[in-house]
Scaffold this motif. Sequence first.
Motif, PDB file in Angstrom:
ATOM      1  N   UNK A 106     -53.743   4.048  53.930  1.00  0.00           N
ATOM      2  CA  UNK A 106     -52.806   5.029  53.396  1.00  0.00           C
ATOM      3  C   UNK A 106     -51.366   4.748  53.816  1.00  0.00           C
ATOM      4  N   UNK A 107     -51.160   3.577  54.412  1.00  0.00           N
ATOM      5  CA  UNK A 107     -49.805   3.199  54.820  1.00  0.00           C
ATOM      6  C   UNK A 107     -49.016   2.665  53.626  1.00  0.00           C
ATOM      7  N   UNK A 108     -49.724   1.988  52.726  1.00  0.00           N
ATOM      8  CA  UNK A 108     -49.076   1.371  51.559  1.00  0.00           C
ATOM      9  C   UNK A 108     -48.264   2.400  50.787  1.00  0.00           C
ATOM     10  N   UNK A 109     -47.035   2.036  50.446  1.00  0.00           N
ATOM     11  CA  UNK A 109     -46.163   2.944  49.698  1.00  0.00           C
ATOM     12  C   UNK A 109     -46.448   2.877  48.202  1.00  0.00           C
ATOM     13  N   UNK A 110     -47.267   1.924  47.806  1.00  0.00           N
ATOM     14  CA  UNK A 110     -47.561   1.649  46.387  1.00  0.00           C
ATOM     15  C   UNK A 110     -46.279   1.408  45.596  1.00  0.00           C
ATOM     16  N   UNK A 111     -45.307   0.760  46.249  1.00  0.00           N
ATOM     17  CA  UNK A 111     -44.009   0.568  45.595  1.00  0.00           C
ATOM     18  C   UNK A 111     -43.977  -0.691  44.733  1.00  0.00           C
ATOM     19  N   UNK A 112     -44.982  -1.522  44.830  1.00  0.00           N
ATOM     20  CA  UNK A 112     -45.139  -2.740  44.035  1.00  0.00           C
ATOM     21  C   UNK A 112     -44.155  -3.854  44.375  1.00  0.00           C
ATOM     22  N   UNK A 113     -43.525  -3.742  45.517  1.00  0.00           N
ATOM     23  CA  UNK A 113     -42.629  -4.816  45.932  1.00  0.00           C
ATOM     24  C   UNK A 113     -43.413  -6.133  46.051  1.00  0.00           C
ATOM     25  N   UNK A 114     -44.619  -6.033  46.654  1.00  0.00           N
ATOM     26  CA  UNK A 114     -45.415  -7.246  46.853  1.00  0.00           C
ATOM     27  C   UNK A 114     -45.899  -7.821  45.524  1.00  0.00           C
ATOM     28  N   UNK A 115     -46.272  -6.925  44.601  1.00  0.00           N
ATOM     29  CA  UNK A 115     -46.767  -7.401  43.296  1.00  0.00           C
ATOM     30  C   UNK A 115     -45.678  -8.169  42.557  1.00  0.00           C
TER      31      UNK A 115
END
Lengths: 382, 154
Positions: A56-65
Amino acid sequence: MQQLAARTNAWACYDCGKCTSTCPIVRAGATYSPRRHVLAANLGEPASSIVHDGLYVCLTCRQCDARCPVEVDYTGLILGLRQSAYDETTQPECPHGGALQSTMRLMANGGTQQDRLGWLKEDLQTDPKKGRVFYWTGCTMYYDAFFTDFDVHTLDGTRAAIKLLNALGETPIVSPEERCCGHDLLWIGDRKGFESLAKHNVDLVAKSGAEVLVTSCAECLRTWRIDYQPLIPDDFPEILHISEFLADQTEKLDLSENKQTRATYQDPCRLGRHLGVYDQPRELLEAVPGVELVEMPRSGVRAICCAGSTWSNCDRFAKKIQVERLREARDTGADVLVTACPKCQIHLKCAMNDPNIGEEISIEMRDAAELVAEALDKRDSK
Amino acid sequence: MATKDKNSWDPEIVVFACNWCSYAGADTAGVSRIQHQPHFRMIRVMCSGRIQPAFVLRAFERGADGVLVSGCHIGECHYIFGNERAIEQFEKTMSIVKMLGIEEQRLRLEWISSAEGARFAEVINEFTEQIRELGPSPFGRKRSPAKAGKGVAG
């Protein structure tokens, strides 16, 4: 797990670690690794094994994607993992004690008549049932009622959007039957709660007979465009963000200069990297006479998110990201930080509340629609 | 528990009580053998200022028919100003509860001191009667779509 790994292209991972090195949470100092999760998924480890490793740490901001050379959908993987973790009865410890999730679940349950339109003023023309445009308000009225501690005015953006629609001759539908889009329930893994909201909402809009669905909330837009897709019938109205709706109609608005403003734009993660809408909000701002748009060093696809999109993570790393982002905004010399998502506003404003450095990082925050609507006021008073 | 016959329906009420006044007030009612309505579950917190919107909303989400928030009288808070914080939290909660379309009579704030056993009984009786008149909560008859999950850290 195998299906999920295949669907999100996790198998293509060649272990380069760009995801981990680009992750804003990792850069803020957290012990966290998207790469490790991708590998775990490929090895078929259960979601529960990742729970204590920062699910649940992931911000799901998609920077990595955006950086991944082989297009692994890490955000999709996290979504899938959270759903399976939820099925194994694990939920994150939600910020604000889970009050917002409770609100959503109460809405998902239904059975009451919400009183959600108290903010509508007489000068705004709306219709509860019929119209060409369905204006999706999102939950800004709840946010304003909840975040009274730090002067959040997300409803101003909502009102401004309706005012602009009125100026274009539209009397939008603003429905008292609207419910939360379910974005945040979906992203903590609560598929069932999400689906009951989704069905209600799709049904509501489909029956309204509207031609266009317009919203000011980047998260609602992502949910409507991507997550509601399987439920949406063929002849469904077009789904647009207010900036997309207005960008090519600014001439009709007959805007005039109100005051000289230097503005910088915060790309919401949902609008930018999730949906690829970068240009329209900028075009909209540039169409306002007197507004000078200055960019922060990290903008567009590289924009740093507000670190709180899904109400599932708020920690010292999130705070650090927000402070950094606000310093960046201040360094541009802008008077106002403009955004297109109510949550960016809430989270960045929260960071400004810091008793020690609040002064250094404070900057006025507004929704893009507010700036445009202000240029209308001038016209009216002439 | 609830039965189908409306006349014999008993509400399920959640009472939040502060350790120093209201909870002790309930205790006083008990040791004084004052009879009162029994259809509530009491949750003790150290201070009414702790009772944030999430607690009340969760209670409604889980099917509570009414929620009573109670603490020390203003000026008598064990932590000096905790109950003033409770008012702020309560007002915020009330605005969200109303927005959600839950009748505002289902939520109440009361100050009860540790000596006021009789007053505790009176408040409970009156509130129970009020909830009985309103009938079951729209969220009470079926369980909410959320299942009881174990939090990661609490």
